[in-house]
Design a protein around this motif. Sequence first.
Motif, PDB file in Angstrom:
ATOM      1  N   ARG A   1      10.732   4.191   6.609  1.00 25.16           N
ATOM      2  CA  ARG A   1      11.775   3.794   7.568  1.00 25.16           C
ATOM      3  C   ARG A   1      11.248   2.761   8.561  1.00 25.16           C
ATOM      4  O   ARG A   1      11.951   1.803   8.906  1.00 25.16           O
ATOM      5  CB  ARG A   1      12.307   5.041   8.288  1.00 25.16           C
ATOM      6  CG  ARG A   1      13.160   5.939   7.403  1.00 25.16           C
ATOM      7  CD  ARG A   1      13.844   7.037   8.214  1.00 25.16           C
ATOM      8  NE  ARG A   1      12.884   8.048   8.633  1.00 25.16           N
ATOM      9  CZ  ARG A   1      12.605   9.145   7.922  1.00 25.16           C
ATOM     10  NH1 ARG A   1      13.182   9.345   6.745  1.00 25.16           N
ATOM     11  NH2 ARG A   1      11.753  10.044   8.381  1.00 25.16           N
ATOM     12  N   ARG A   2       9.994   2.940   9.003  1.00 30.36           N
ATOM     13  CA  ARG A   2       9.417   1.998   9.979  1.00 30.36           C
ATOM     14  C   ARG A   2       9.263   0.608   9.360  1.00 30.36           C
ATOM     15  O   ARG A   2       9.627  -0.399   9.981  1.00 30.36           O
ATOM     16  CB  ARG A   2       8.053   2.517  10.448  1.00 30.36           C
ATOM     17  CG  ARG A   2       7.355   1.591  11.463  1.00 30.36           C
ATOM     18  CD  ARG A   2       6.021   2.171  11.896  1.00 30.36           C
ATOM     19  NE  ARG A   2       5.095   2.281  10.775  1.00 30.36           N
ATOM     20  CZ  ARG A   2       4.324   1.262  10.356  1.00 30.36           C
ATOM     21  NH1 ARG A   2       4.411   0.088  10.939  1.00 30.36           N
ATOM     22  NH2 ARG A   2       3.498   1.431   9.347  1.00 30.36           N
ATOM     23  N   LEU A   3       8.749   0.532   8.127  1.00 28.64           N
ATOM     24  CA  LEU A   3       8.536  -0.763   7.487  1.00 28.64           C
ATOM     25  C   LEU A   3       9.856  -1.416   7.092  1.00 28.64           C
ATOM     26  O   LEU A   3       9.972  -2.646   7.096  1.00 28.64           O
ATOM     27  CB  LEU A   3       7.627  -0.598   6.265  1.00 28.64           C
ATOM     28  CG  LEU A   3       6.150  -0.408   6.602  1.00 28.64           C
ATOM     29  CD1 LEU A   3       5.347  -0.021   5.360  1.00 28.64           C
ATOM     30  CD2 LEU A   3       5.562  -1.683   7.204  1.00 28.64           C
ATOM     31  N   GLN A   4      10.850  -0.625   6.757  1.00 24.68           N
ATOM     32  CA  GLN A   4      12.170  -1.198   6.463  1.00 24.68           C
ATOM     33  C   GLN A   4      12.723  -1.914   7.694  1.00 24.68           C
ATOM     34  O   GLN A   4      13.311  -3.002   7.583  1.00 24.68           O
ATOM     35  CB  GLN A   4      13.135  -0.102   6.011  1.00 24.68           C
ATOM     36  CG  GLN A   4      12.905   0.381   4.594  1.00 24.68           C
ATOM     37  CD  GLN A   4      13.845   1.491   4.187  1.00 24.68           C
ATOM     38  OE1 GLN A   4      14.504   2.090   5.041  1.00 24.68           O
ATOM     39  NE2 GLN A   4      13.908   1.784   2.894  1.00 24.68           N
ATOM     40  N   GLU A   5      12.522  -1.329   8.853  1.00 29.25           N
ATOM     41  CA  GLU A   5      13.003  -1.944  10.091  1.00 29.25           C
ATOM     42  C   GLU A   5      12.267  -3.247  10.376  1.00 29.25           C
ATOM     43  O   GLU A   5      12.852  -4.204  10.899  1.00 29.25           O
ATOM     44  CB  GLU A   5      12.821  -0.968  11.249  1.00 29.25           C
ATOM     45  CG  GLU A   5      13.721   0.263  11.165  1.00 29.25           C
ATOM     46  CD  GLU A   5      13.390   1.284  12.239  1.00 29.25           C
ATOM     47  OE1 GLU A   5      12.428   1.050  13.010  1.00 29.25           O
ATOM     48  OE2 GLU A   5      14.084   2.334  12.313  1.00 29.25           O
ATOM     49  N   ILE A   6      10.972  -3.323  10.029  1.00 30.30           N
ATOM     50  CA  ILE A   6      10.189  -4.544  10.277  1.00 30.30           C
ATOM     51  C   ILE A   6      10.563  -5.645   9.301  1.00 30.30           C
ATOM     52  O   ILE A   6      10.734  -6.815   9.678  1.00 30.30           O
ATOM     53  CB  ILE A   6       8.673  -4.235  10.190  1.00 30.30           C
ATOM     54  CG1 ILE A   6       8.265  -3.272  11.309  1.00 30.30           C
ATOM     55  CG2 ILE A   6       7.857  -5.523  10.278  1.00 30.30           C
ATOM     56  CD1 ILE A   6       6.813  -2.815  11.205  1.00 30.30           C
ATOM     57  N   LEU A   7      10.726  -5.307   8.014  1.00 31.57           N
ATOM     58  CA  LEU A   7      10.909  -6.324   6.980  1.00 31.57           C
ATOM     59  C   LEU A   7      12.329  -6.852   6.877  1.00 31.57           C
ATOM     60  O   LEU A   7      12.535  -8.017   6.536  1.00 31.57           O
ATOM     61  CB  LEU A   7      10.485  -5.752   5.615  1.00 31.57           C
ATOM     62  CG  LEU A   7       8.993  -5.481   5.422  1.00 31.57           C
ATOM     63  CD1 LEU A   7       8.742  -4.772   4.094  1.00 31.57           C
ATOM     64  CD2 LEU A   7       8.192  -6.786   5.465  1.00 31.57           C
ATOM     65  N   THR A   8      13.301  -6.017   7.149  1.00 34.84           N
ATOM     66  CA  THR A   8      14.702  -6.411   6.948  1.00 34.84           C
ATOM     67  C   THR A   8      15.081  -7.714   7.655  1.00 34.84           C
ATOM     68  O   THR A   8      15.746  -8.573   7.052  1.00 34.84           O
ATOM     69  CB  THR A   8      15.650  -5.283   7.379  1.00 34.84           C
ATOM     70  OG1 THR A   8      15.367  -4.109   6.594  1.00 34.84           O
ATOM     71  CG2 THR A   8      17.102  -5.690   7.181  1.00 34.84           C
TER      72      THR A   8
ATOM     73  N   LYS B   1       5.277  12.364   5.773  1.00 36.08           N
ATOM     74  CA  LYS B   1       4.594  11.240   6.414  1.00 36.08           C
ATOM     75  C   LYS B   1       5.022   9.905   5.795  1.00 36.08           C
ATOM     76  O   LYS B   1       5.302   8.928   6.501  1.00 36.08           O
ATOM     77  CB  LYS B   1       3.090  11.424   6.305  1.00 36.08           C
ATOM     78  CG  LYS B   1       2.276  10.343   6.989  1.00 36.08           C
ATOM     79  CD  LYS B   1       0.786  10.636   6.857  1.00 36.08           C
ATOM     80  CE  LYS B   1      -0.042   9.536   7.520  1.00 36.08           C
ATOM     81  NZ  LYS B   1      -1.493   9.800   7.405  1.00 36.08           N
ATOM     82  N   LEU B   2       5.079   9.853   4.471  1.00 38.90           N
ATOM     83  CA  LEU B   2       5.429   8.608   3.782  1.00 38.90           C
ATOM     84  C   LEU B   2       6.868   8.186   4.064  1.00 38.90           C
ATOM     85  O   LEU B   2       7.151   6.996   4.253  1.00 38.90           O
ATOM     86  CB  LEU B   2       5.202   8.755   2.277  1.00 38.90           C
ATOM     87  CG  LEU B   2       3.745   8.888   1.815  1.00 38.90           C
ATOM     88  CD1 LEU B   2       3.671   9.172   0.322  1.00 38.90           C
ATOM     89  CD2 LEU B   2       2.952   7.622   2.139  1.00 38.90           C
ATOM     90  N   ARG B   3       7.777   9.139   4.101  1.00 35.21           N
ATOM     91  CA  ARG B   3       9.178   8.788   4.344  1.00 35.21           C
ATOM     92  C   ARG B   3       9.359   8.211   5.739  1.00 35.21           C
ATOM     93  O   ARG B   3      10.179   7.305   5.946  1.00 35.21           O
ATOM     94  CB  ARG B   3      10.071  10.006   4.132  1.00 35.21           C
ATOM     95  CG  ARG B   3      10.098  10.491   2.688  1.00 35.21           C
ATOM     96  CD  ARG B   3      11.226  11.451   2.435  1.00 35.21           C
ATOM     97  NE  ARG B   3      12.515  10.769   2.457  1.00 35.21           N
ATOM     98  CZ  ARG B   3      13.679  11.389   2.270  1.00 35.21           C
ATOM     99  NH1 ARG B   3      13.705  12.688   2.041  1.00 35.21           N
ATOM    100  NH2 ARG B   3      14.804  10.720   2.318  1.00 35.21           N
ATOM    101  N   SER B   4       8.600   8.695   6.709  1.00 37.38           N
ATOM    102  CA  SER B   4       8.694   8.121   8.056  1.00 37.38           C
ATOM    103  C   SER B   4       8.134   6.700   8.080  1.00 37.38           C
ATOM    104  O   SER B   4       8.660   5.824   8.769  1.00 37.38           O
ATOM    105  CB  SER B   4       7.945   9.006   9.056  1.00 37.38           C
ATOM    106  OG  SER B   4       6.547   9.005   8.795  1.00 37.38           O
ATOM    107  N   GLN B   5       7.084   6.451   7.284  1.00 40.29           N
ATOM    108  CA  GLN B   5       6.512   5.097   7.216  1.00 40.29           C
ATOM    109  C   GLN B   5       7.466   4.141   6.515  1.00 40.29           C
ATOM    110  O   GLN B   5       7.544   2.964   6.878  1.00 40.29           O
ATOM    111  CB  GLN B   5       5.166   5.142   6.488  1.00 40.29           C
ATOM    112  CG  GLN B   5       4.075   5.877   7.249  1.00 40.29           C
ATOM    113  CD  GLN B   5       2.794   5.988   6.440  1.00 40.29           C
ATOM    114  OE1 GLN B   5       2.792   5.777   5.240  1.00 40.29           O
ATOM    115  NE2 GLN B   5       1.703   6.316   7.119  1.00 40.29           N
TER     116      GLN B   5
ATOM    117  N   ASP C   1       0.833  -1.207   0.000  1.00 37.99           N
ATOM    118  CA  ASP C   1       0.000   0.000   0.000  1.00 37.99           C
ATOM    119  C   ASP C   1       0.868   1.258   0.000  1.00 37.99           C
ATOM    120  O   ASP C   1       0.568   2.237  -0.693  1.00 37.99           O
ATOM    121  CB  ASP C   1      -0.924   0.021   1.227  1.00 37.99           C
ATOM    122  CG  ASP C   1      -2.026  -1.028   1.133  1.00 37.99           C
ATOM    123  OD1 ASP C   1      -2.303  -1.489   0.003  1.00 37.99           O
ATOM    124  OD2 ASP C   1      -2.597  -1.381   2.179  1.00 37.99           O
ATOM    125  N   LEU C   2       1.939   1.220   0.775  1.00 37.48           N
ATOM    126  CA  LEU C   2       2.832   2.370   0.869  1.00 37.48           C
ATOM    127  C   LEU C   2       3.514   2.642  -0.470  1.00 37.48           C
ATOM    128  O   LEU C   2       3.668   3.801  -0.877  1.00 37.48           O
ATOM    129  CB  LEU C   2       3.869   2.142   1.964  1.00 37.48           C
ATOM    130  CG  LEU C   2       4.841   3.292   2.242  1.00 37.48           C
ATOM    131  CD1 LEU C   2       4.087   4.561   2.619  1.00 37.48           C
ATOM    132  CD2 LEU C   2       5.810   2.905   3.360  1.00 37.48           C
TER     133      LEU C   2
END
Length: 871
Positions: free
Chosen positions: A128-135, A122-126, A72-73
């Motif tokens: 970074r958050r999803l990169q931390e979850i998926l990596t 807003k999108l750039r902060s999201q 979605d992002l």
Amino acid sequence: MEIGLTLGRGAAETVVRPAFDKVQYWIELLQGKHTSTEEMVNELDILEGLIKDTDSSSAIHTLKAARGQAEDLCASIRDVIDDAKRFARYNHQHVPLRCIRKYTHNLVGKPSICETAERIVKLRSQVRRLQEILTPFVGQGMVPTSAQAGRLQHRHVAHAEGHWEGMEEPKTSLFQYVLGRESHRQMVALVGMPGVGKTSLARYVYEDNKVKGHFNCHAWMTVEESCATKQLLLGMISRLYEEANVRLPDAINIMDEDELSGMIQRFLKQEERRYVIVFDDISRRGQLKLLSDLALPDKNHPNYGRVIVTSRNREVIESCDHTITITQLTSPDDWNLFCYKAFGSSSFSPGEEICQHRERISNLCAGLPLAIDVLSALLAKKDHSQWSSIISELESHGDLGAATEILETSINELPKNMGHKNCLLYFSMFPKSSTVSHNTLVRLWIAEGFIKRQPRQTRQAVAEKYLSDLVDLHVLMVEDSYKYGRPKNYKVHDLMHQVIQKKAENEDFCTSCSDGNQQAPERVRRMSIQIEEDDFRQNVSLSKLQTLFISNKIPHVPKLLSSTTALKVLSMQGSLIEEFPKEIGNLTHLRYLNLRDTKISNLPMSLGNLTNLETLNLKGTFVSELPKSILKIQSLRHLLAYRYDAPKKPERQPEAIFGVRVPKGIGQLKQMRTFSVVVADKESKIVKELINLKKLRRLGVLNLRREDGSDLCESIAKMDQLSSISITAMDDEYLDIHNLSVVPPQLQRLYLRGQLQVVPQWFTSLHRLVRLLLSGSSLNEDSINILQSLPQLAELSLIRALNVDRIECQIGGFRNLKILDLDQLNGLVNVTLHGSMRWSLTPETVAEMSKVTFLTGCKYLAQNGTMEFAL
């Protein structure tokens, strides 16, 4: 004190920094710069890579949710990048007037710069958050594949002659029934479980040269359970008339079932027509009975027909005259077929390392050729040391479950670092048994963002390679091809379609709303509506919808379209709309718009709002003029806008072609690849502007005047990527195209309608031409000598094109010709074709020519390797 400093720094990070970034992005956007969006493009690439790298069939719930949010992002990032590009429209030289225009445009632009800057933060902060979850999940739960991105070492030809292990008996029986001497209609049913090869056997016999030569009318019909009788009759008429090169009546769409069936009966009863018709996957006895009783002549000697039926319905089978049962393969046939598919030879002697898996492979495939086909392709690209672990994963399923699991595994094993999987899952958007054209798939995949540019390759070339890869991996089938070899349409096996549809819904890839499924998930990304229900769910959330297919009449289309602004693909092909929905003008992210075969006749100025549009398909509509606002769509690559109208009498007259008038300035759209068909204007301005469209691959020009010929030749000489040209003169007047200085080196298809008198000299440079149509050309006898020297020519149509009484092809001429269509050559009385041509023309093998169309009453004589047609 330290705590206070820490809290202060935290507040600065969470409040001050975003505010600072927002102001910075606002200034950049106001200036028309792309620094922030270029950074987002890089982050988008990383995020998409993480989505592919964490693609696993055994994903835990947390990972699945994160991947869904990431997808979605990614869509939201693409949207904001589209919006940001609009603020650079006037980013040119720093002259005062243009600066004023730029800042004025950006200040009043919608969505506002402030909103866009806020969304970027807003999108750039999201991200970074999803990169931390998926990596942390990268690489977990996946079988290592050393050659996932590579093509197979061997191309596997399914069901080639001599490789019908275990099916010789049903193949022989089917040939006997089809080619038997009975002078009345015979209906033969092929029976067997899914994946056993019913359709493959029917297709093989149907396309056999002896069958083609024995019958002069052929039609293949894939029958959907929900298909109405009228639609089946329309489909049958279309196929029969198209093959016979007879134009359909104008009023065919308003005829009832009795009138349609009467048309078919009259057609099949005249001129000693014998027919062979296949009804593939027919599921209801009522459908077969109606078709046979209404449309197909039974006892009408010397005319007769054969009907081949594939079905799993007992009542359908019992209503046929004969039944041929196709059973699952047994040893050693299943193993021979596996070796042929995996190693390119059924006589291949595998070593002990491979043979130790023989029994397990046989049990796993359960004798189903489809399962053998897919499993062989899956294992062939693996190191032999990996076979045991892959087979072990599949052995927990039995029989048909194993075949289904093999199909699922073949999808999971598609190259993860590319877009193959999404491209295959896209077939869930189409109804079962649908065939989809080559160009449609390529354009849709590009619009969806599945295709990424690769070094020294265009997106189209990458998409075509994906198609080839999917065929090589046996998960996609070429339904039919042009006679010169290029695939025309593709489809997936019905069992594969079930697997794809289930997987697509489980992964929230798309949802199909059909008669059996009218529900849609709350956060749907892609939706295909195949029902005509007034009570279709109107409260479903479409805020994330990226793709919408509407194939039938839905009463609340405006509400559907107004409920989403993120749409990138919209197809309303064949839907019963008469006016251009005004809501489309708000879909600024749209890249693909298909309005083919609708009743639309006008386009509004709001079309110019679709500044990201790449494909506009208006084929079969009544649109005759494009609005001036289309010049705003600088991204437009494919414009298809034409329709055919067939005159009622005489039947064999060529159809009338209608194109579109375009506004002055069309030469600004320099990204255009397809431009068909444009109507030449009386002032010659449009023809002169074509010289700016140097990237064109397909060009169609209508109503060309004699004085425009030199300008058109000058333009074509600049188009070095052209593969298809269609030129129609105004009222069949002279086509002055003899002065073409440079022939496009990629030219494969050429259609010329108008007087030529002599073949242009540049025809001798058409080394790659495979299709040629000449209509109203008035050519002399010497012209044939030039045409037959074209080395790759596979299809030749000459309609009112020759002023000669005989045609004699020289020895060695027409080396690759497969289709010869001679029509309305009123002075022609004799045609002689020599046996030295690549087709061997004798009475027994004349069927090796895929199609020969001559004037009514054509008779042939064969002597000493020469075929002579007396007209």
